[in-house]
Design a protein around this motif. Structure first.
Motif, PDB file in Angstrom:
ATOM      1  N   ALA A 170       0.825  -1.207   0.000  1.00 22.89           N
ATOM      2  CA  ALA A 170       0.000   0.000   0.000  1.00 22.89           C
ATOM      3  C   ALA A 170       0.858   1.255   0.000  1.00 22.89           C
ATOM      4  O   ALA A 170       0.601   2.206  -0.747  1.00 22.89           O
ATOM      5  CB  ALA A 170      -0.925  -0.012   1.214  1.00 22.89           C
ATOM      6  N   HIS A 171       1.888   1.284   0.828  1.00 18.38           N
ATOM      7  CA  HIS A 171       2.773   2.445   0.888  1.00 18.38           C
ATOM      8  C   HIS A 171       3.455   2.688  -0.447  1.00 18.38           C
ATOM      9  O   HIS A 171       3.600   3.836  -0.888  1.00 18.38           O
ATOM     10  CB  HIS A 171       3.823   2.249   1.986  1.00 18.38           C
ATOM     11  N   ARG A 172       3.866   1.629  -1.093  1.00 20.79           N
ATOM     12  CA  ARG A 172       4.527   1.770  -2.390  1.00 20.79           C
ATOM     13  C   ARG A 172       3.568   2.274  -3.471  1.00 20.79           C
ATOM     14  O   ARG A 172       3.989   2.819  -4.484  1.00 20.79           O
ATOM     15  CB  ARG A 172       5.164   0.443  -2.798  1.00 20.79           C
ATOM     16  N   ALA A 173       2.258   2.094  -3.216  1.00 17.26           N
ATOM     17  CA  ALA A 173       1.248   2.641  -4.125  1.00 17.26           C
ATOM     18  C   ALA A 173       0.835   4.048  -3.718  1.00 17.26           C
ATOM     19  O   ALA A 173       0.017   4.675  -4.388  1.00 17.26           O
ATOM     20  CB  ALA A 173       0.022   1.734  -4.155  1.00 17.26           C
ATOM     21  N   GLY A 174       1.380   4.544  -2.595  1.00 13.46           N
ATOM     22  CA  GLY A 174       1.124   5.917  -2.168  1.00 13.46           C
ATOM     23  C   GLY A 174      -0.013   6.094  -1.188  1.00 13.46           C
ATOM     24  O   GLY A 174      -0.407   7.222  -0.900  1.00 13.46           O
ATOM     25  N   MET A 175      -0.562   4.980  -0.665  1.00  7.48           N
ATOM     26  CA  MET A 175      -1.691   5.125   0.255  1.00  7.48           C
ATOM     27  C   MET A 175      -1.317   4.689   1.674  1.00  7.48           C
ATOM     28  O   MET A 175      -0.296   4.043   1.889  1.00  7.48           O
ATOM     29  CB  MET A 175      -2.894   4.306  -0.244  1.00  7.48           C
ATOM     30  N   HIS A 176      -2.161   5.074   2.614  1.00 10.20           N
ATOM     31  CA  HIS A 176      -1.976   4.673   4.001  1.00 10.20           C
ATOM     32  C   HIS A 176      -2.510   3.267   4.217  1.00 10.20           C
ATOM     33  O   HIS A 176      -3.276   2.745   3.407  1.00 10.20           O
ATOM     34  CB  HIS A 176      -2.685   5.648   4.938  1.00 10.20           C
ATOM     35  N   ALA A 177      -2.112   2.663   5.336  1.00 16.64           N
ATOM     36  CA  ALA A 177      -2.501   1.285   5.621  1.00 16.64           C
ATOM     37  C   ALA A 177      -2.899   1.117   7.075  1.00 16.64           C
ATOM     38  O   ALA A 177      -2.464   1.854   7.954  1.00 16.64           O
ATOM     39  CB  ALA A 177      -1.345   0.339   5.289  1.00 16.64           C
TER      40      ALA A 177
END
Length: 208
Positions: A170-177
């Protein structure tokens, strides 16, 4: 405020861990050894592959035996699926009512994943699988596919998983987790949020 949820499937939306832990512990006992269920659970919470490797090496059991047990379990789930995680149906319905999307990112093959969510009555808007030709997490490709397909603002998206690779992807896609974790078996991850029950996500979504 988050609006859209990117769900992992096994261990997050579907309560697959108890049956998997039992299956691996049974393999150990079939070979004349004893193992505490909590020991197996701590391994499977990190990854199924790590559990197979560790148990195989510790007890001198061929990895294939654990893999066969896992495959047999998945076959059983085709007709007798694991239950939905407590609170999943209710939360997903509330996300829909608020105009959000419930999107699934899974390593499970598409046919069985689709049958599973439908059989459990889970309101899923879209689903991507590694069998669609995408690499496994922590590669972020599946998350990016859904972001682009639905034209979503990454700031309004939250990835929900139960393992460090979910948060990493998720982080690598730019979103929070957010990571769903058992307080007795905390997971070492970099997620912005941790919850022990899915109901706790309502506050992050402004649904309280």
């Amino acid at each position: 405020m988050y609006r859209h949820l990117f769900w992992d499937l096994g261990g997050t939306l579907v309560d697959t861990y108890p049956a998997l832990d039992d299956a691996f512990a049974a393999v150990v006992r079939e070979h004349g050894h004893e193992v505490e269920l909590i020991e197996v659970a701590r391994l499977t919470r990190r990854s199924t592959g790590e559990a197979v490797r560790t148990l195989s090496q510790r007890f001198g059991i061929a990895p294939e035996r654990f893999e066969q047990a896992n495959a047999a379990l998945k076959k059983r789930w085709e007709t007798d699926p694991a239950p939905a995680m407590p609170g999943a149906q209710e939360l997903m319905a509330r996300v829909h009512a608020a105009g959000g999307l419930n999107l699934v990112v899974t390593h499970r093959d598409r046919a069985s994943a689709t049958d599973l969510v439908q059989g459990l009555g889970l309101e899923v808007d879209d689903l991507v699988s590694t069998c669609d030709g995408h690499p496994r997490k922590p590669d972020p490709e599946m998350y990016r596919v859904l972001l682009e397909r639905h034209g979503l603002d990454v700031a309004e998206c939250l990835a929900v998983g139960d393992r460090p690779i979910d948060a990493e992807a998720a982080h690598r896609a730019g979103m929070h987790a957010v990571v769903l974790e058992d307080p007795e078996m905390p997971v070492d991850d970099d997620a912005e949020h941790q919850v022990s029950r899915l109901e706790e996500l309502a506050g992050l979504l402004g649904l309280d």
